[in-house]
Write an enzyme that holds these catalytic residues in place. Structure first.
Site, PDB file in Angstrom:
ATOM      1  N   SER A 152       0.842  -1.206   0.000  1.00 55.35           N
ATOM      2  CA  SER A 152       0.000   0.000   0.000  1.00 55.35           C
ATOM      3  C   SER A 152       0.869   1.244   0.000  1.00 55.35           C
ATOM      4  O   SER A 152       1.610   1.474   0.950  1.00 55.35           O
ATOM      5  CB  SER A 152      -0.905   0.002   1.239  1.00 55.35           C
ATOM      6  OG  SER A 152      -0.158  -0.276   2.417  1.00 55.35           O
ATOM      7  N   LYS A 205      11.026  -6.572   4.174  1.00 56.00           N
ATOM      8  CA  LYS A 205      10.878  -6.220   2.754  1.00 56.00           C
ATOM      9  C   LYS A 205      11.569  -4.893   2.462  1.00 56.00           C
ATOM     10  O   LYS A 205      11.998  -4.644   1.326  1.00 56.00           O
ATOM     11  CB  LYS A 205       9.401  -6.201   2.353  1.00 56.00           C
ATOM     12  CG  LYS A 205       8.519  -5.211   3.111  1.00 56.00           C
ATOM     13  CD  LYS A 205       8.461  -3.844   2.464  1.00 56.00           C
ATOM     14  CE  LYS A 205       7.667  -2.864   3.304  1.00 56.00           C
ATOM     15  NZ  LYS A 205       7.643  -1.508   2.715  1.00 56.00           N
ATOM     16  N   SER A 268       8.388   3.853  -3.470  1.00 64.35           N
ATOM     17  CA  SER A 268       8.904   3.335  -2.205  1.00 64.35           C
ATOM     18  C   SER A 268      10.151   4.112  -1.805  1.00 64.35           C
ATOM     19  O   SER A 268      11.102   4.236  -2.581  1.00 64.35           O
ATOM     20  CB  SER A 268       9.246   1.849  -2.344  1.00 64.35           C
ATOM     21  OG  SER A 268      10.160   1.447  -1.341  1.00 64.35           O
TER      22      SER A 268
END
Length: 343
Positions: A152, A205, A268
């Site tokens: 998200s 991650k 990101s």
């Protein structure tokens, strides 16, 4: 005021009463989640330390963190922690992982007993190696802890684009209740009772996202990128297993799902950090990347627990300045050959 209008109304959950939800953190993710809670039919307060952020949200925008998105009325922003927590039914902690302990220490005296605290940041505490849920349980033992995680981006959630996440708590009934209350038309929340698994996936991650960005920035090719993500997931599973995470959790939204998203887009922060690193550009002034402290912690945990995690070790060494990206690639590619599934 200019920007894309974001409605504060969407769809409430039938059969679920409106809650007073407090969001701790006025950054992009905190503001996006505040909007998501508003759409789910809740009354929302947002705590931010920066008075300028508070004022901007009060005027229907957050240009520092969500530029171009106009925020509809309904979020009560404040820099008064006592006012933010007064009468809250639930708290979302959206401060950076390394700031969580300090934030909870400030909030402790005003935190209503018994209400759930939902972790929305991803990371492992640098100094102690503690998962974020352990910090909550230490400082706020009377408040059940949960975590919201999954693939998200803040801008997607703020705009109300279709997104799926998972809400985890040790108490399965609590996780299911929170997931039902947080879900809205374009935010689908699954539930899980594997809190540790959800936390591990979300934290690790970020390390592989830095690696993915570095691979792209250094021009190592799509094949190297795919290999890194795949073998990175193997390391994620190994460390997850050592913490007691369930394999199916790591294969879900908070593990594989978040890994795929974060390793494939410069939206990101961690990927963008790695991209800049791989391009050999200056890192000063880049936004906070949680994967930077997490890499060192994860590498230390792997050594202490005897876990083979060469990609994590390489990322930590690169960030520490001990080796170059080229040296890391050579070391990884010349490791002794083995059976692929021999963990």
């Amino acid at each position: 005021m200019t920007g894309e209008a974001v409605s504060g109304q969407d769809v409430s959950n039938p059969g679920k009463s409106s809650w007073r939800v407090t969001v701790l953190g006025g950054g992009a993710w905190g503001t996006a989640l505040a909007l998501a809670m508003l759409r789910a039919g809740h009354k929302v307060r947002l705590f931010a330390r920066d008075p300028q952020t508070v004022a901007a949200i009060g005027q229907g925008q957050n240009p520092r963190y969500l530029p171009g998105i106009a925020i509809a009325p309904g979020i009560e922003a404040t820099s008064d922690i006592a006012a933010a927590l007064s009468g809250a039914d639930c708290v979302l902690a959206v401060t950076p992982a390394q700031s969580l302990r300090a934030t909870l220490a400030v909030a402790k005296d005003n935190m209503p007993d018994g209400i759930p605290l939902v972790l929305c940041a991803k990371g492992i505490e640098r100094d102690t190696g503690a998962l974020l849920s352990a910090i909550v349980e230490e400082i706020l033992p009377r408040n059940p802890v949960a975590a919201l995680s999954g693939p998200s981006f803040a801008t997607d959630v703020a705009r109300g684009l279709p997104t799926a996440v998972v809400v985890a708590a040790r108490d399965e009934a609590l996780a299911a209740d929170l997931a039902a209350r947080f879900s809205a038309q374009n935010l689908r929340c699954y539930s899980s009772d594997d809190l540790i698994g959800v936390e591990i996936g979300g934290a690790l991650k970020n390390v592989f996202a830095i690696a993915a960005g570095a691979v792209t920035g250094a021009g190592l090719g799509a094949s190297a990128q795919a290999a890194m993500v795949t073998r990175g997931f193997v390391e994620l599973r190994r460390i997850g297993a050592a913490f007691g995470a369930r394999p199916e959790t790591l294969m879900g939204l908070s593990g594989l799902g978040d890994l795929l998203l974060t390793c494939s887009s410069a939206q990101s922060r961690n990927f963008a950090y790695g991209l800049t690193l791989g391009q050999g550009k200056a890192l000063a002034g880049l936004p906070l990347a949680e994967g930077v402290p997490t890499a060192a912690i994860a590498a230390r945990i792997a050594v202490e627990r005897g876990i083979d995690a060469p990609i994590i070790a390489a990322v930590a060494a690169i960030l520490d300045g001990a080796i170059t990206i080229s040296q890391a690639v050579t070391a990884l590619m010349t490791r002794p050959l083995k059976t692929e599934t021999n963990d």
